[in-house]
Enzyme design. Structure first.
Site, mmCIF file in Angstrom:
data_model
loop_
_atom_site.group_PDB
_atom_site.id
_atom_site.type_symbol
_atom_site.label_atom_id
_atom_site.label_comp_id
_atom_site.label_asym_id
_atom_site.label_seq_id
_atom_site.Cartn_x
_atom_site.Cartn_y
_atom_site.Cartn_z
ATOM 1 N N ARG A 113 0.648 -1.151 0.261
ATOM 2 C CA ARG A 113 -0.029 -0.173 0.052
ATOM 3 C C ARG A 113 0.784 1.167 0.015
ATOM 4 N NH1 ARG A 113 -1.150 2.303 4.437
ATOM 5 N NH2 ARG A 113 -1.456 0.348 5.708
ATOM 6 N N TYR B 149 -16.532 16.615 -15.989
ATOM 7 C CA TYR B 149 -17.086 15.359 -15.848
ATOM 8 C C TYR B 149 -17.801 15.340 -14.676
ATOM 9 C CZ TYR B 149 -16.632 10.605 -14.664
ATOM 10 O OH TYR B 149 -17.023 9.468 -14.113
ATOM 11 N N ASP C 42 -7.258 19.119 -14.766
ATOM 12 C CA ASP C 42 -7.340 17.814 -15.085
ATOM 13 C C ASP C 42 -7.133 17.796 -16.578
ATOM 14 O OD1 ASP C 42 -8.751 15.544 -16.155
ATOM 15 O OD2 ASP C 42 -10.433 15.723 -15.060
ATOM 16 N N LYS D 162 -7.821 6.531 -19.268
ATOM 17 C CA LYS D 162 -8.156 6.944 -20.734
ATOM 18 C C LYS D 162 -7.002 6.923 -21.605
ATOM 19 C CE LYS D 162 -12.248 8.028 -18.920
ATOM 20 N NZ LYS D 162 -12.243 8.102 -17.480
#
Length: 379
Positions: free
Chosen positions: A46, A98, A170, A195
């Protein structure tokens, strides 16, 4: 090192164990220690994982940053940024963004006392009207999802620095192949690496990239403490995807231009949204801060006919009706009922996300096949 070389070599080194050219998939949760606290730099996956670290170095390299962080999704990356804030803080955000980001802001963080101002940022000077002593973050998408609005990153950065406010961008639609917000003054770059960076519709991932060490340390702490990390298999896939980002984006741009121009000349199409058109709002800014105009195109049918839009989507053969974007295959979506359904209809329509709007993620297939597919679906 120039960008095309960075996608392949940036931030990377051969694996020290056997000289592996590609970073191995370290599919492990924990690491052996010779004595308590005596280890080789890794204790628990982690916190650190060699495969993820290699990817994070690649993220930093292609965005001209110093520190990269990989998360389980784009929204997990945004969530980490918002955890820098505290109740009473305010955020100025673009109003065309978004739907998942809007949902996270309004349905999660407003309940924790964070206040958001959603404004049109085509004129970046408007941002300053909403800044006060409580403002801690400016959130920008450019080009925006799904209206392809372009926001002046340098102008937003000037305002942010004047008021000692963080600027986050972004950069999912443009990718660092086309646009590098850190070089334009942003403090944080965010990607849905699901993406274009991954590029093959086979992973879900988010990324943050920064230059400032103190900011990076805060985000690394949040990443580890909150635990929304990506797994090593996905990190390996994203690394592989980045190695072809430059050649994929070149074709996305070429095909995007061809599709946008075809739609713009079609008698049954009302509006086409693509920042490469000279009459597109802020085209001059896109031209100055981007190296090309990308493969994302949105359009509406003549008379904003909802039924006609649905018919087009149902009749496409090569374009796949699906959520997401940025893969090698062409995708088509209906923002009002898919990616932006979480935004109230009245708010959607204020920014142009009407029921007849179709968003295309133009892939890297042959452009003649893509145009033929649109032609048969429209006509």
């Amino acid at each position: 090192m120039k960008f095309n070389t960075k996608t392949i070599h940036g931030g990377q080194k051969h694996d020290p164990a056997y000289g592996s050219v590609m970073p191995p998939i370290y599919q492990t949760s924990t690491y052996a220690q010779s004595t308590p606290g005596g280890h080789k730099g890794y204790e628990y996956s982690r916190t650190h994982n060699p495969t993820r670290n290699a990817l994070e170095n690649a993220f930093a390299s292609i965005e001209n940053g110093n520190y990269g962080l990989a998360f389980a999704s784009g929204l997990a990356a945004i969530d980490a940024v918002l955890k820098l804030l505290k109740p009473g803080d305010e955020v100025v955000s673009t109003n065309d963004l978004y739907g998942g980001t809007y949902r996270l802001f309004t349905r999660i963080y407003e309940d924790f006392g964070i206040n958001f101002h959603f404004i049109g940022m085509k004129n970046a000077e408007r941002i300053e009207e909403y800044i006060n002593k409580k403002t801690k973050l400016i959130w920008v998408e450019t080009p925006t999802n799904p209206m392809m609005n372009v926001i002046d990153i340098k102008a937003a950065s000037t305002i942010a620095k004047k008021h000692n406010v963080l600027l986050a961008v972004d950069n999912t639609f443009a990718t660092p192949y086309l646009q590098r917000p850190l070089d334009l003054g942003a403090d944080i770059v965010m990607h849905s690496a699901t993406k274009y960076l991954g590029g093959h519709s086979d992973l879900v991932m988010g990324a943050l990239i920064v230059k400032n060490k103190a900011l990076a340390d805060k985000l690394y702490f949040i990443q580890n403490a909150s635990g929304a990390i990506c797994g090593p298999q996905d990190a390996f896939l994203a690394l592989r995807g980045i190695k072809t980002l430059h050649i994929r984006m070149q074709r996305h741009c070429e095909n995007g231009r061809a599709v946008a121009e075809y739609l713009n000349n079609h008698s049954k199409i009302e509006n086409v949204y693509w920042s490469g058109f000279e009459n597109h709002p802020n085209h001059h800014i896109a031209k100055s801060q981007m190296d090309d105009f990308g493969g994302m195109v949105s359009f509406t049918t003549k008379g904003n006919n909802y039924e006609e839009a649905i018919k087009i989507l149902e009749n496409l053969k090569i374009f796949t009706l699906a959520e997401s974007l940025g893969g090698v295959e062409s995708l088509a979506g209906h923002p009002a009922s898919m990616t932006h359904a979480s935004i109230p209809k009245e708010e959607r329509e204020k920014i142009g996300v009407v029921d007849s709007l179709i968003r295309l993620s133009v892939g890297i297939e042959d452009e003649e096949d893509l145009i033929a597919d649109l032609k048969q679906a429209i006509e």
